[in-house]
Design a protein around this motif. Structure first.
Motif, PDB file in Angstrom:
ATOM      1  N   SER A  13      17.294  -8.036   9.242  1.00 15.34           N
ATOM      2  CA  SER A  13      18.178  -7.701  10.358  1.00 15.34           C
ATOM      3  C   SER A  13      17.454  -7.660  11.697  1.00 15.34           C
ATOM      4  O   SER A  13      18.098  -7.738  12.747  1.00 15.34           O
ATOM      5  N   VAL A  16      17.724 -12.404  13.348  1.00 15.79           N
ATOM      6  CA  VAL A  16      18.730 -13.208  12.650  1.00 15.79           C
ATOM      7  C   VAL A  16      18.319 -14.672  12.723  1.00 15.79           C
ATOM      8  O   VAL A  16      18.340 -15.284  13.793  1.00 15.79           O
ATOM      9  N   VAL A  24      18.111 -11.433   3.059  1.00 10.49           N
ATOM     10  CA  VAL A  24      19.418 -10.778   2.944  1.00 10.49           C
ATOM     11  C   VAL A  24      19.958 -10.912   1.524  1.00 10.49           C
ATOM     12  O   VAL A  24      20.461  -9.946   0.935  1.00 10.49           O
ATOM     13  N   TYR A 222      26.250 -11.522   8.507  1.00  7.70           N
ATOM     14  CA  TYR A 222      24.965 -12.145   8.847  1.00  7.70           C
ATOM     15  C   TYR A 222      25.136 -13.650   9.071  1.00  7.70           C
ATOM     16  O   TYR A 222      24.561 -14.216  10.009  1.00  7.70           O
ATOM     17  N   ARG A 258      22.652  -5.222  14.968  1.00 13.58           N
ATOM     18  CA  ARG A 258      21.608  -4.872  14.000  1.00 13.58           C
ATOM     19  C   ARG A 258      21.829  -3.476  13.431  1.00 13.58           C
ATOM     20  O   ARG A 258      21.661  -3.248  12.231  1.00 13.58           O
ATOM     21  N   LEU A 261      24.663  -3.581  10.860  1.00 19.14           N
ATOM     22  CA  LEU A 261      24.235  -4.117   9.571  1.00 19.14           C
ATOM     23  C   LEU A 261      23.359  -3.120   8.819  1.00 19.14           C
ATOM     24  O   LEU A 261      23.505  -2.942   7.603  1.00 19.14           O
ATOM     25  N   TYR A 265      24.262  -1.291   5.286  1.00 20.26           N
ATOM     26  CA  TYR A 265      23.411  -1.474   4.111  1.00 20.26           C
ATOM     27  C   TYR A 265      23.010  -0.123   3.517  1.00 20.26           C
ATOM     28  O   TYR A 265      22.894   0.006   2.292  1.00 20.26           O
TER      29      TYR A 265
END
Length: 325
Positions: A13, A16, A24, A222, A258, A261, A265
């Protein structure tokens, strides 16, 4: 182990690019497989990150000209090497270090995990223990949580997520909804309402679908940020107007994406942990000797008080009290 998983996704992350898609995928697979396959994935991630660091350092050589990878799309100039994950950082050492700092963090965390695992193995070998304990305090049971405060703390360290995993996961889900405030957050609200309307058994049945939804959500986000490769842009076409979504964003918005994400996660890790708690709960549903206890509903037992014999498993702290005053 969770620190290694987070460090792996942090590497993906933080920048990208196409090369980090594999990180990922590996990060998302680690929450869906067992311990043996997870070790194989960690070895593959370590190898791939080592290769990435070598490629990034080799690309800094002055003999490699980054303009050779430029593509013209109308009035935009995009670099294919940067889309892949390679970019020039100049001659300042600090910039080089910041460029590969996420990869270095992963290597440090992985090395610390290897040291801890080796030390734990040597201690168990010296004590003639063939298997490592899955909890911190193996002798603590559910009854110990009712005796005193240290017993309660030890029990929560062992089985806290087994008892309150759903609540912790839902709190994390609310946090990511409040952080995003977009259409995807609206879908998370739908999941939140659905989980609140179901009982524990029904939640366990659809929990794998809930976990799969988060896995696909993170992966699609992503891919959306990565966009198409610049070499697919046709400069002669009047309708072609390649614009990388990621390149159009300023630093503040990049940090927002970011952080979204990374937060999602972390929620995915909580969901995965709760899935393991559901499996442990189903495997010990009729096992009274299980030290973690059970999560059965006991509210309906209130109506039986005074009609059937009931033995309270909790120690009575109120009936017999000695006063030393």
């Amino acid at each position: 182990m969770k620190a290694v998983i987070l460090a792996c996704f942090y590497c993906a992350s933080s920048e990208v690019c196409f090369f980090n898609i594999f990180l990922v995928i590996f990060s998302l697979l680690t929450v869906c497989v067992n311990r043996i396959l997870r070790r194989v994935i960690f070895r593959a991630v370590t190898f791939w990150i080592s290769v990435l660091v070598l490629m990034k350092m080799i690309y800094q050589l002055k003999y490699l000209d980054q303009t050779h990878f430029n593509y013209k799309c109308k009035n935009n100039t995009v670099n294919f090497a940067e889309w892949m994950g390679l970019r020039k950082t100049g001659k300042i050492f600090g910039v080089h270090l910041r460029y590969i700092s996420p990869n270095i963090v992963y290597m440090i965390v992985t090395s610390l995990l290897a040291v801890v695992k080796l030390r734990d193995h040597l201690i168990r070998y010296a004590m003639y223990k063939s298997k490592d304990s899955k909890v911190i305090f193996p002798k603590i049971s559910r009854l110990d949580a009712e005796r005193d405060f240290p017993g309660l703390l030890k029990y929560l360290l062992n089985y806290g997520y087994f008892k309150f995993g759903i609540e912790i996961t839902l709190i994390g889900l609310v946090s990511t909804i409040a952080h995003r405030r977009d259409f995807l957050a609206l879908t998370y609200v739908t999941w939140l309402i659905l989980l609140l309307c179901l009982n524990r058994t029904q939640c366990a049945r659809i929990w794998e679908v809930f976990q799969l939804y988060f896995v696909l959500s993170i992966f699609v986000q992503y891919i959306y940020l990565l966009n198409f490769p610049p070499n697919l842009c046709d400069a002669s076409s009047k309708e072609s107007s390649y614009k990388s979504i990621w390149s159009m964003l300023d630093d503040s918005k990049k940090y927002t994406y970011r952080s979204n994400l990374m937060l999602e996660y972390i929620i995915l890790l909580l969901i995965s942990r709760q899935q393991k708690s559901f499996r442990a709960e189903l495997s010990h549903i009729n096992d009274l000797s299980y030290r973690g206890g059970n999560n059965n509903y006991v509210v309906h037992n209130i109506a039986k008080l005074g009609h059937v014999f009931f033995e309270n498993p909790t120690h009575d702290f109120c009936s017999y009290v000695r006063n030393y005053a």
